[in-house]
Design an enzyme around this catalytic site. Structure first.
Site, PDB file in Angstrom:
ATOM      1  N   LYS A 163      11.694   8.827  13.482  1.00  0.00           N
ATOM      2  CA  LYS A 163      12.218   9.268  12.182  1.00  0.00           C
ATOM      3  C   LYS A 163      13.635   9.822  12.313  1.00  0.00           C
ATOM      4  O   LYS A 163      14.446   9.702  11.390  1.00  0.00           O
ATOM      5  CB  LYS A 163      11.290  10.305  11.563  1.00  0.00           C
ATOM      6  CG  LYS A 163       9.904   9.764  11.209  1.00  0.00           C
ATOM      7  CD  LYS A 163       9.963   8.578  10.249  1.00  0.00           C
ATOM      8  CE  LYS A 163       8.572   8.112   9.832  1.00  0.00           C
ATOM      9  NZ  LYS A 163       8.621   6.922   8.942  1.00  0.00           N
ATOM     10  N   PHE A 171       2.495  -7.790   4.860  1.00  0.00           N
ATOM     11  CA  PHE A 171       1.811  -8.522   5.920  1.00  0.00           C
ATOM     12  C   PHE A 171       0.323  -8.253   5.735  1.00  0.00           C
ATOM     13  O   PHE A 171      -0.228  -7.305   6.290  1.00  0.00           O
ATOM     14  CB  PHE A 171       2.303  -8.075   7.294  1.00  0.00           C
ATOM     15  CG  PHE A 171       1.839  -8.958   8.428  1.00  0.00           C
ATOM     16  CD1 PHE A 171       1.706 -10.325   8.259  1.00  0.00           C
ATOM     17  CD2 PHE A 171       1.562  -8.428   9.667  1.00  0.00           C
ATOM     18  CE1 PHE A 171       1.295 -11.155   9.300  1.00  0.00           C
ATOM     19  CE2 PHE A 171       1.141  -9.240  10.728  1.00  0.00           C
ATOM     20  CZ  PHE A 171       1.011 -10.606  10.532  1.00  0.00           C
ATOM     21  N   GLU A 172      -0.313  -9.064   4.909  1.00  0.00           N
ATOM     22  CA  GLU A 172      -1.701  -8.848   4.527  1.00  0.00           C
ATOM     23  C   GLU A 172      -2.510 -10.133   4.726  1.00  0.00           C
ATOM     24  O   GLU A 172      -1.940 -11.214   4.879  1.00  0.00           O
ATOM     25  CB  GLU A 172      -1.792  -8.401   3.058  1.00  0.00           C
ATOM     26  CG  GLU A 172      -1.030  -7.117   2.740  1.00  0.00           C
ATOM     27  CD  GLU A 172      -1.670  -5.861   3.317  1.00  0.00           C
ATOM     28  OE1 GLU A 172      -2.812  -5.948   3.834  1.00  0.00           O
ATOM     29  OE2 GLU A 172      -1.036  -4.788   3.270  1.00  0.00           O
ATOM     30  N   ALA A 228       7.654  -8.821   8.529  1.00  0.00           N
ATOM     31  CA  ALA A 228       8.967  -8.386   8.038  1.00  0.00           C
ATOM     32  C   ALA A 228       9.988  -8.214   9.153  1.00  0.00           C
ATOM     33  O   ALA A 228      11.194  -8.242   8.901  1.00  0.00           O
ATOM     34  CB  ALA A 228       8.825  -7.072   7.269  1.00  0.00           C
ATOM     35  N   TYR A 240       8.955  11.850   7.115  1.00  0.00           N
ATOM     36  CA  TYR A 240       8.126  13.056   6.967  1.00  0.00           C
ATOM     37  C   TYR A 240       8.557  14.058   8.024  1.00  0.00           C
ATOM     38  O   TYR A 240       8.952  13.671   9.132  1.00  0.00           O
ATOM     39  CB  TYR A 240       6.641  12.707   7.128  1.00  0.00           C
ATOM     40  CG  TYR A 240       5.718  13.904   6.994  1.00  0.00           C
ATOM     41  CD1 TYR A 240       5.566  14.534   5.772  1.00  0.00           C
ATOM     42  CD2 TYR A 240       5.030  14.405   8.096  1.00  0.00           C
ATOM     43  CE1 TYR A 240       4.730  15.647   5.632  1.00  0.00           C
ATOM     44  CE2 TYR A 240       4.197  15.511   7.972  1.00  0.00           C
ATOM     45  CZ  TYR A 240       4.055  16.126   6.740  1.00  0.00           C
ATOM     46  OH  TYR A 240       3.243  17.235   6.614  1.00  0.00           O
ATOM     47  N   TYR A 246       4.116  15.414  15.333  1.00  0.00           N
ATOM     48  CA  TYR A 246       4.870  14.612  14.371  1.00  0.00           C
ATOM     49  C   TYR A 246       6.380  14.783  14.554  1.00  0.00           C
ATOM     50  O   TYR A 246       7.016  13.962  15.210  1.00  0.00           O
ATOM     51  CB  TYR A 246       4.446  14.918  12.927  1.00  0.00           C
ATOM     52  CG  TYR A 246       4.758  13.754  12.012  1.00  0.00           C
ATOM     53  CD1 TYR A 246       3.767  12.874  11.603  1.00  0.00           C
ATOM     54  CD2 TYR A 246       6.065  13.482  11.608  1.00  0.00           C
ATOM     55  CE1 TYR A 246       4.065  11.775  10.807  1.00  0.00           C
ATOM     56  CE2 TYR A 246       6.373  12.385  10.821  1.00  0.00           C
ATOM     57  CZ  TYR A 246       5.370  11.538  10.419  1.00  0.00           C
ATOM     58  OH  TYR A 246       5.679  10.446   9.648  1.00  0.00           O
ATOM     59  N   THR A 268       0.846  -1.188   0.000  1.00  0.00           N
ATOM     60  CA  THR A 268       0.000   0.000   0.000  1.00  0.00           C
ATOM     61  C   THR A 268       0.888   1.247   0.000  1.00  0.00           C
ATOM     62  O   THR A 268       2.092   1.172   0.195  1.00  0.00           O
ATOM     63  CB  THR A 268      -0.930   0.068   1.246  1.00  0.00           C
ATOM     64  OG1 THR A 268      -0.124   0.115   2.432  1.00  0.00           O
ATOM     65  CG2 THR A 268      -1.851  -1.129   1.321  1.00  0.00           C
ATOM     66  N   TYR A 285       3.239   4.400  -0.140  1.00  0.00           N
ATOM     67  CA  TYR A 285       4.505   4.674  -0.811  1.00  0.00           C
ATOM     68  C   TYR A 285       5.237   3.401  -1.220  1.00  0.00           C
ATOM     69  O   TYR A 285       5.951   3.386  -2.223  1.00  0.00           O
ATOM     70  CB  TYR A 285       5.405   5.514   0.100  1.00  0.00           C
ATOM     71  CG  TYR A 285       5.090   6.994   0.056  1.00  0.00           C
ATOM     72  CD1 TYR A 285       5.154   7.706  -1.136  1.00  0.00           C
ATOM     73  CD2 TYR A 285       4.734   7.696   1.202  1.00  0.00           C
ATOM     74  CE1 TYR A 285       4.876   9.055  -1.190  1.00  0.00           C
ATOM     75  CE2 TYR A 285       4.454   9.056   1.166  1.00  0.00           C
ATOM     76  CZ  TYR A 285       4.520   9.733  -0.033  1.00  0.00           C
ATOM     77  OH  TYR A 285       4.240  11.078  -0.086  1.00  0.00           O
TER      78      TYR A 285
END
Length: 383
Positions: free
Chosen positions: A242, A73-74, A111, A223, A233, A50, A52
């Protein structure tokens, strides 16, 4: 069965198989409309189903003729429950890739686990020998560590609580929300889940197995956003993760000879991850309106074409901290000035004047295969 969207909170609990195929095809068509570019030809995408990650895989395959291995992982369908959107997206991607004569295989599993890393390495060694690019686009709420313990990430502030506007997208009401500060343990756990530790573990595992080229590239996504969202954020728990991601990119580049690690700072978009962050959805709806008015708006696929077709294919344009900046349009002073003016004025009775609510919902539903043209949503489909 006839599949309709069922929204619960910030997630859609159903996905439409034909709609997801149309969603993937739309992104492929965009890449095919652009000039082909040079990129690594054996690409591993960790978190490929999904957002990016999916757009990265599409861009490299259909823009650069790359063979791709994906890790996701779906969940498949179960009884009357549809598969997840990522499951349908990946099935569609593999179908289109094979039709084009492109190699594409996908591993479905955790993962973070050593088992999935080993499965991936086995496939690489068997089919491709080595990969020459690793894209790390994992967005997970929790991580099971090697000792069996599970740690979870949180979306909180660091240091002190923060109060600002938010939107309830069920009825478009604007109100105030207070986000509480995280404990030191919550900060540490969020870094464990969303920082760079697992990224580096992947590169180490690939290197130790001789499954990655000596001059390979690896890229992870980040981001920053405007000052408005800093407390939740960039300066919040997710921002700490991040920062660790950026630190890890420097470690990978330093410790693994000739492997170059990049962090790409991307723009704010409607994704399954961003929809969960307080304050951010209201910011995104305002940003979309401003950027569309200025003809600057990009989705995941446009961003990834810029990354792989115009940055990594040539000489990356880096900022002072060595990051690739794809958020340059979002953070343009004229864009942010208009966003700030709208933010200060927006309230429940003028939402549509200042925010692109329709555009937000269009992108939200498209992620799950709904609202795509030329798809009959009243049709009885095989899930």
């Amino acid at each position: 069965m006839v599949v309709k969207p069922k929204v619960r909170g910030f997630i859609c609990t159903t996905a439409h198989p034909k709609g997801c195929m149309a969603y993937v095809k739309k992104q492929i068509n965009y890449i095919k409309s652009k000039q082909k570019f040079n990129c690594p030809k054996k690409v591993l995408v960790i978190g490929c189903s999904t957002g990016y990650g999916l757009a990265s895989r599409i861009a490299c395959a259909f823009g650069g003729d790359a063979s791709t291995i994906g890790v996701m992982f779906e969940h498949p369908c179960s009884g009357k429950r549809t598969a997840t959107a990522g499951w349908y997206n990946t099935a569609a991607f593999e179908k289109f890739a094979q039709k084009q004569g492109l190699y594409a295989k996908t591993i479905n599993g955790d993962a973070f686990s050593s088992d999935v890393k080993q499965q991936t390495i086995d496939i690489i060694k068997s089919d491709l020998d080595k990969v020459d690019m690793v894209i790390y686009s994992l967005a997970a709420p929790r991580r099971t560590m090697s000792d069996g313990t599970t740690v979870s990430s949180v979306l909180k502030t660091v240091g002190k609580q923060y109060t600002n506007k938010t939107i309830d997208l069920k009825d478009n009401t604007v109100s105030e929300i207070t986000i509480h500060s995280a404990t030191p343990q919550e900060i540490e756990d969020t870094i464990k889940v969303m920082g760079g530790e697992d990224w580096k573990d992947w590169i180490s595992a690939l290197k130790n197995a001789n499954a990655i080229e000596d001059d390979a590239i690896t890229v992870a996504y980040s981001y920053i956003g405007p000052e408005l969202t800093f407390p939740i954020y960039a300066e919040g728990t997710i921002g700490m993760a991040k920062k660790h991601l950026l630190q890890t990119s420097n470690e990978i580049t330093k410790e693994f000879d000739n492997i170059k690690a990049y962090v790409s700072v991307n723009k704010a978009l409607v994704t399954q991850s961003s929809a969960a962050i307080p304050i951010v959805p209201l910011y995104i709806t305002i940003l979309y309106k401003v950027m569309k008015e200025k003809s600057l708006h990009e989705g995941c696929i446009e961003q990834m074409y810029r990354l792989f077709g115009k940055n990594l294919a040539l000489k990356p344009n880096l900022d002072a901290k060595g990051r690739i900046r794809l958020d340059d349009y979002e953070l343009r002073p004229d864009v942010q000035e208009k966003v700030t003016l709208a933010w200060n004025k927006i309230k429940s009775d003028n939402v549509n004047e200042f925010a692109d609510i329709k555009g937000y919902w269009n992108e939200f539903y498209e992620m799950f295969g709904f609202g795509l043209p030329n798809v009959d949503y009243n049709e009885d489909v095989e899930i």
